[in-house]
Design a protein around this motif. Structure first.
Motif, short mmCIF file in Angstrom:
data_model
loop_
_atom_site.label_atom_id
_atom_site.label_comp_id
_atom_site.label_asym_id
_atom_site.label_seq_id
_atom_site.Cartn_x
_atom_site.Cartn_y
_atom_site.Cartn_z
N PRO A 1 21.07 16.43 56.71
CA PRO A 1 21.32 16.74 58.09
C PRO A 1 22.04 15.85 58.62
CG PRO A 1 19.02 15.52 57.86
CD PRO A 1 19.63 15.93 56.43
N THR A 2 22.77 16.41 59.63
CA THR A 2 23.67 15.23 60.69
C THR A 2 22.67 14.61 61.60
OG1 THR A 2 23.89 16.63 62.47
CG2 THR A 2 25.48 17.09 60.79
N LEU A 3 23.16 13.54 61.89
CA LEU A 3 22.27 12.43 62.61
C LEU A 3 21.67 13.17 63.96
CD1 LEU A 3 21.35 9.51 63.43
CD2 LEU A 3 23.76 9.21 64.64
N THR A 4 22.60 13.84 64.56
CA THR A 4 22.07 14.50 65.88
C THR A 4 20.76 15.54 65.39
OG1 THR A 4 23.92 14.37 66.90
CG2 THR A 4 22.65 16.02 67.71
N GLU A 5 21.26 16.35 64.29
CA GLU A 5 20.39 17.09 63.76
C GLU A 5 18.73 16.44 63.43
OE1 GLU A 5 23.21 20.60 61.63
OE2 GLU A 5 22.42 18.75 60.40
N PHE A 6 19.07 15.48 62.75
CA PHE A 6 17.76 14.58 62.29
C PHE A 6 17.01 14.21 63.60
CE2 PHE A 6 15.56 11.05 60.93
CZ PHE A 6 14.97 11.19 60.06
N VAL A 7 17.74 13.48 64.42
CA VAL A 7 16.89 12.80 65.68
C VAL A 7 16.20 13.89 66.47
CG1 VAL A 7 17.39 12.10 67.93
CG2 VAL A 7 18.31 10.90 65.72
N TYR A 8 17.02 15.10 66.68
CA TYR A 8 16.42 16.00 67.48
C TYR A 8 15.33 17.08 66.75
CZ TYR A 8 19.31 15.75 71.64
OH TYR A 8 19.95 15.24 73.03
N TYR A 9 15.58 16.96 65.46
CA TYR A 9 14.23 17.43 64.71
C TYR A 9 13.09 17.10 64.92
CZ TYR A 9 11.38 19.16 60.66
OH TYR A 9 10.31 19.46 59.96
N PHE A 10 13.05 15.76 64.61
CA PHE A 10 11.68 14.82 64.84
C PHE A 10 11.38 14.73 66.25
CE2 PHE A 10 12.78 13.76 60.52
CZ PHE A 10 11.83 13.92 59.70
N ALA A 11 12.23 14.58 67.39
CA ALA A 11 11.88 14.75 68.58
C ALA A 11 11.24 16.11 68.89
CB ALA A 11 12.85 14.37 69.69
N ASN A 12 11.60 17.16 68.56
CA ASN A 12 10.98 18.46 68.88
C ASN A 12 9.68 18.56 68.13
OD1 ASN A 12 13.04 19.54 70.60
ND2 ASN A 12 14.37 20.14 69.00
N PRO B 1 11.86 12.26 46.86
CA PRO B 1 11.73 13.56 45.89
C PRO B 1 12.04 14.94 46.84
CG PRO B 1 9.87 12.09 45.59
CD PRO B 1 10.62 11.44 46.70
N ILE B 2 12.90 15.62 46.27
CA ILE B 2 13.26 16.93 47.03
C ILE B 2 12.11 17.76 47.50
CG2 ILE B 2 13.36 18.23 44.73
CD1 ILE B 2 15.79 18.47 48.03
N ASP B 3 10.98 17.76 46.86
CA ASP B 3 10.00 18.36 47.18
C ASP B 3 9.38 17.73 48.63
OD1 ASP B 3 10.11 20.18 45.37
OD2 ASP B 3 8.67 19.17 43.99
N ASP B 4 9.26 16.63 48.58
CA ASP B 4 8.91 15.94 50.00
C ASP B 4 9.86 16.03 51.00
OD1 ASP B 4 6.59 14.96 48.31
OD2 ASP B 4 7.59 12.89 48.18
N LEU B 5 11.00 16.36 50.70
CA LEU B 5 12.01 16.55 51.57
C LEU B 5 11.91 17.96 52.34
CD1 LEU B 5 15.52 14.68 50.51
CD2 LEU B 5 13.94 13.97 52.28
N LEU B 6 11.71 18.92 51.49
CA LEU B 6 11.56 20.33 51.94
C LEU B 6 10.33 20.33 52.72
CD1 LEU B 6 12.77 22.09 48.65
CD2 LEU B 6 13.96 21.93 50.75
N ARG B 7 9.38 19.56 52.63
CA ARG B 7 7.85 19.66 53.12
C ARG B 7 8.11 18.94 54.52
NH1 ARG B 7 3.97 15.92 52.92
NH2 ARG B 7 5.05 15.04 51.38
N LEU B 8 8.58 17.94 54.39
CA LEU B 8 8.90 17.14 55.75
C LEU B 8 9.76 17.34 56.82
CD1 LEU B 8 7.91 13.72 53.99
CD2 LEU B 8 6.37 14.93 55.57
N TYR B 9 10.86 18.13 56.15
CA TYR B 9 11.83 18.46 57.13
C TYR B 9 12.39 19.99 56.71
CZ TYR B 9 16.35 18.00 59.50
OH TYR B 9 17.38 18.18 60.45
N THR B 10 11.69 20.85 57.49
CA THR B 10 11.73 22.30 57.43
C THR B 10 12.93 22.82 58.00
OG1 THR B 10 10.52 22.51 59.24
CG2 THR B 10 9.54 22.19 57.05
#
Length: 262
Positions: free
Chosen positions: A245-256, A226-235
């Motif tokens: 997100p691109t793969l690099t954006e995704f991995v570095y987002y959660f690492a940070n 659900p889009i609401d969950d995505l907006l809450r979990l991936y800011t």
């Protein structure tokens, strides 16, 4: 409470690695200090983390080197703590078995046995855990906390990474799930420009296949969560044209994100 039994998995079969890693993730009394199909990496991990035990495949066709060469190298190192070495192999040569034992293998499991399973290798070591941990005092009681610390920290972080992936809708059944978790954990430890290549080497896969599997897992989550969950979990900001997100954006987002929450 006894500390965790630490194990190094030296195996180049991706399916076997996957099964053992998933199984150990569920256990409270065991942790993996590393998974590799390369002899040089196995030696480095052994020297750095001094695991209590090693599950060793003799024939590393996808990786590099072979189990007998690793056994020989470990003998030459004269380590203060030698891991208990459980060989699990498809090889059925009695001469090879004798050579492995002579070079230091403690027990040999044939993968051709009717009751063999990758999980069974871990259970075999768990059965011996009290004896293996009692023998770990060779390095001195003052060394134990230092040896434990990285293992407990890595296992705890792994659970946090998996929780984040689960929440955002990355299915544990997706091929890219494990690759994403490994990539995030690698970046947490040290930024790595080409993490796809490193994960490919770890699992014996091509860089492009690893990258594709991770991108597919992300794309599926962005289609089904659900889009609401995505907006809450991936800011982080997402490119409006791509919609994810691109793969690099995704991995570095959660690492940070995980690093900042530590």
């Amino acid at each position: 409470m006894s500390r965790e039994l630490t194990i190094l998995l030296v195996e180049d079969d991706a399916q076997v690695c996957e099964e053992i890693v998933r199984y150990v993730d569920e256990l409270e009394d065991v942790s993996l200090v590393g998974v590799t199909g390369h002899v040089d990496q196995a030696i480095q991990i052994t020297k750095e983390y001094a695991p209590d035990a090693m599950i060793l495949d003799l024939e590393l066709h996808v990786g590099s080197g072979n189990g007998l060469a690793l056994l020989q190298s470990l003998r030459q190192l004269s380590l203060p703590r030698v891991p208990y070495i459980l060989v699990a192999t498809n090889n059925s040569s009695s001469i090879t078995y004798a050579s492995a034992r002579q070079l230091g293998a403690d027990f040999i499991l044939s993968k051709h046995q009717a009751d063999y399973s990758p999980k069974g290798s871990v259970d075999f070591l768990r059965m011996m855990q009290p004896v293996l941990l009692r023998g770990s005092g060779q390095a001195g009681t003052g060394d134990s906390p230092d040896l434990e610390s990285p293992d407990r920290r890595n296992k705890r972080m792994r659970r946090r990474i998996c929780a984040q992936l689960d929440q955002i809708g990355i299915s544990p059944k997706a091929v890219g799930y494990r690759y994403l978790a490994d990539s995030i954990q690698r970046i947490l430890q040290e930024p790595e420009p080409n993490f796809c290549r490193a994960i490919g080497e770890q699992y014996g896969r091509t860089e492009s296949s690893v990258e594709r599997a991770m991108q597919n897992a992300i794309a599926r989550a962005w289609r089904t969560t659900p889009i609401d969950d995505l907006l809450r979990l991936y800011t982080a900001r997402v490119n409006s044209e791509k919609g994810m997100p691109t793969l690099t954006e995704f991995v570095y987002y959660f690492a940070n994100k995980l690093k900042n929450e530590t």
